[in-house]
Design a protein around this motif. Structure first.
Motif, PDB file in Angstrom:
ATOM      1  N   LEU A 162     -20.985  30.379  29.564  1.00  0.00           N
ATOM      2  CA  LEU A 162     -20.347  30.146  30.859  1.00  0.00           C
ATOM      3  C   LEU A 162     -19.518  31.363  31.269  1.00  0.00           C
ATOM      4  CD1 LEU A 162     -19.755  28.213  33.187  1.00  0.00           C
ATOM      5  CD2 LEU A 162     -17.862  27.261  31.847  1.00  0.00           C
ATOM      6  N   GLU A 163     -18.897  31.991  30.302  1.00  0.00           N
ATOM      7  CA  GLU A 163     -18.094  33.191  30.537  1.00  0.00           C
ATOM      8  C   GLU A 163     -18.946  34.280  31.207  1.00  0.00           C
ATOM      9  OE1 GLU A 163     -15.696  36.191  27.553  1.00  0.00           O
ATOM     10  OE2 GLU A 163     -15.880  34.077  26.998  1.00  0.00           O
ATOM     11  N   ALA A 164     -20.116  34.568  30.619  1.00  0.00           N
ATOM     12  CA  ALA A 164     -21.005  35.598  31.160  1.00  0.00           C
ATOM     13  C   ALA A 164     -21.560  35.188  32.520  1.00  0.00           C
ATOM     14  CB  ALA A 164     -22.147  35.857  30.177  1.00  0.00           C
ATOM     15  N   GLU A 165     -21.936  33.930  32.647  1.00  0.00           N
ATOM     16  CA  GLU A 165     -22.514  33.438  33.903  1.00  0.00           C
ATOM     17  C   GLU A 165     -21.530  33.571  35.070  1.00  0.00           C
ATOM     18  OE1 GLU A 165     -23.709  29.157  35.890  1.00  0.00           O
ATOM     19  OE2 GLU A 165     -23.826  29.358  33.706  1.00  0.00           O
ATOM     20  N   LEU A 166     -20.282  33.163  34.847  1.00  0.00           N
ATOM     21  CA  LEU A 166     -19.292  33.208  35.920  1.00  0.00           C
ATOM     22  C   LEU A 166     -18.946  34.645  36.301  1.00  0.00           C
ATOM     23  CD1 LEU A 166     -16.920  30.303  34.794  1.00  0.00           C
ATOM     24  CD2 LEU A 166     -18.485  30.314  36.745  1.00  0.00           C
ATOM     25  N   LEU A 167     -18.849  35.522  35.315  1.00  0.00           N
ATOM     26  CA  LEU A 167     -18.530  36.915  35.626  1.00  0.00           C
ATOM     27  C   LEU A 167     -19.643  37.582  36.429  1.00  0.00           C
ATOM     28  CD1 LEU A 167     -16.724  38.356  32.485  1.00  0.00           C
ATOM     29  CD2 LEU A 167     -15.842  38.199  34.805  1.00  0.00           C
ATOM     30  N   HIS A 168     -20.888  37.308  36.061  1.00  0.00           N
ATOM     31  CA  HIS A 168     -22.002  37.882  36.805  1.00  0.00           C
ATOM     32  C   HIS A 168     -22.060  37.314  38.228  1.00  0.00           C
ATOM     33  CE1 HIS A 168     -23.865  39.116  32.813  1.00  0.00           C
ATOM     34  NE2 HIS A 168     -23.839  40.216  33.528  1.00  0.00           N
ATOM     35  N   LYS A 169     -21.770  36.026  38.350  1.00  0.00           N
ATOM     36  CA  LYS A 169     -21.815  35.378  39.657  1.00  0.00           C
ATOM     37  C   LYS A 169     -20.729  35.925  40.595  1.00  0.00           C
ATOM     38  CE  LYS A 169     -22.833  31.072  39.595  1.00  0.00           C
ATOM     39  NZ  LYS A 169     -22.778  29.600  39.392  1.00  0.00           N
ATOM     40  N   MET A 170     -19.561  36.243  40.032  1.00  0.00           N
ATOM     41  CA  MET A 170     -18.425  36.678  40.845  1.00  0.00           C
ATOM     42  C   MET A 170     -18.246  38.192  40.871  1.00  0.00           C
ATOM     43  SD  MET A 170     -15.586  33.844  39.761  1.00  0.00           S
ATOM     44  CE  MET A 170     -14.470  34.378  41.072  1.00  0.00           C
TER      45      MET A 170
END
Length: 341
Positions: free
Chosen positions: A115-123
């Motif tokens: 989730l950490e990687a997903e949110l950073l890439h998304k934002m």
């Protein structure tokens, strides 16, 4: 000058085109005056700024990011927003970011590296950088992410990634020496989450102490780091026959104390307990918790300073990739001499 209500509405906010029309200049001139004021002559800039104020113009952060390459926002990622440890971190980051003119965006990663990687890439396009507190990402993934976005970690040591480390492994040595001085020879380390880098660093420190003093150091766990894991951890501890324990963090230690009280195990007479972090409330529990006091707020401030240094294009990159912050043992009522049989 036209009144604010002549431009924009609840459905259409005021734009730089409205300001340009009010001042009789090109929209590109308005953009330069508001984003790069040094590129516009002072008289024109003052006229544009006055119009923007009267028209109640609100800058579009995404549009500003396109023109300047900056959003003015920094993400701070924590693994569990309910953990009081992060309250201090967030105070430190917020104070430092506010002073530098940045907005802080708080992200709870729910103890998940994915989730950490997903949110950073998304934002990514909405951020200038990020501070990762106790990241759960694997080393390679974290190093790769650091190549894509300016970031600093707290309590995570990965080659090539700037970090602020709270030196709790050295604190484990202090805690162990304290317990040994009280006569304890059978000591347990109550382990936190498996994917926690500080957890493994603390266990290695415990093993070092055990080897140096030739004593038994048992590992119990792993357990989630919340207070709710306390009962299972306390029951496991009592099955080992140890006389003292050092616990991954204060929340887990407080949960252990509550369970020991339910089972009528006297602390510290029958079992000594040491926590880690010295969070708010550690001195309010019964008995007050002996713990490793960490400069949590300072860690947040230092991490921001390191990140801002990386973002500052006018200065050379800092050579300092890692900052180590010391801890100290605070002795309270949860530790005491071993009872003679």
């Amino acid at each position: 000058m036209p009144r604010a209500h002549q431009f924009g509405s609840a459905d259409r906010p005021v734009t730089i085109n409205d300001i340009a029309a009010a001042c009789g200049v090109a929209a590109s001139t308005v953009s330069r005056a508001l984003n790069n004021p040094g590129r516009v002559n002072p008289a024109t800039r003052e006229r544009i700024e006055a119009a923007a104020r009267e028209l109640r113009y609100v800058p579009n952060s995404q549009a500003r990011a396109l023109s300047s390459g900056r959003t003015g926002a920094i993400a701070v990622l924590v693994s569990d927003v309910t953990n009081p440890f992060y309250f201090g971190v967030l105070r430190g980051t917020q104070q430092q970011l506010k002073a530098a003119g940045y907005a802080q965006l708080l992200i709870d990663t729910e103890d998940s590296g994915e989730l950490e990687a997903e949110l950073l890439h998304k934002m990514r396009r909405s951020l200038d950088g990020a501070i990762l507190a106790a990241s759960r990402l694997p080393d390679k993934a974290l190093a790769k992410l650091a190549e894509e976005i300016p970031l600093v970690t707290i309590n995570r040591n990965v080659r090539g990634v700037p970090s602020t480390i709270i030196d709790t492994p050295a604190g484990i040595h202090q805690a162990a020496e304290h317990l040994i001085s009280l006569g304890h020879r059978r000591i347990a380390y109550v382990s936190g989450p498996e994917r926690s880098w500080p957890n493994e660093a603390r266990w290695r420190a415990a093993q070092d102490v055990a080897a140096r003093h030739r004593l038994t150091f048992t590992r119990v766990g792993p357990f989630p780091s919340g207070r709710g894991s306390g009962p299972a951890a306390a029951d496991a501890l009592l099955n080992t026959g140890v006389t003292a324990c050092i616990v991954f963090n204060d929340l887990l230690a407080i949960g252990i104390l509550q369970r020991l009280r339910e089972r009528r195990v006297r602390v510290p007479e029958e079992l000594s307990v040491v926590g880690c972090d010295d969070i708010f409330g550690a001195d309010f529990c019964h008995p007050p918790l002996t713990t490793l006091t960490a400069p949590i707020e300072q860690a947040g401030r230092v991490a921001v300073s390191m990140l801002l240094s990386r973002l500052d294009r006018t200065t050379a990159p800092t050579a300092r990739q890692s900052v180590m912050l010391p801890v100290h043992l605070t002795v309270r009522g949860s530790t005491g001499p071993i009872l003679s049989s």
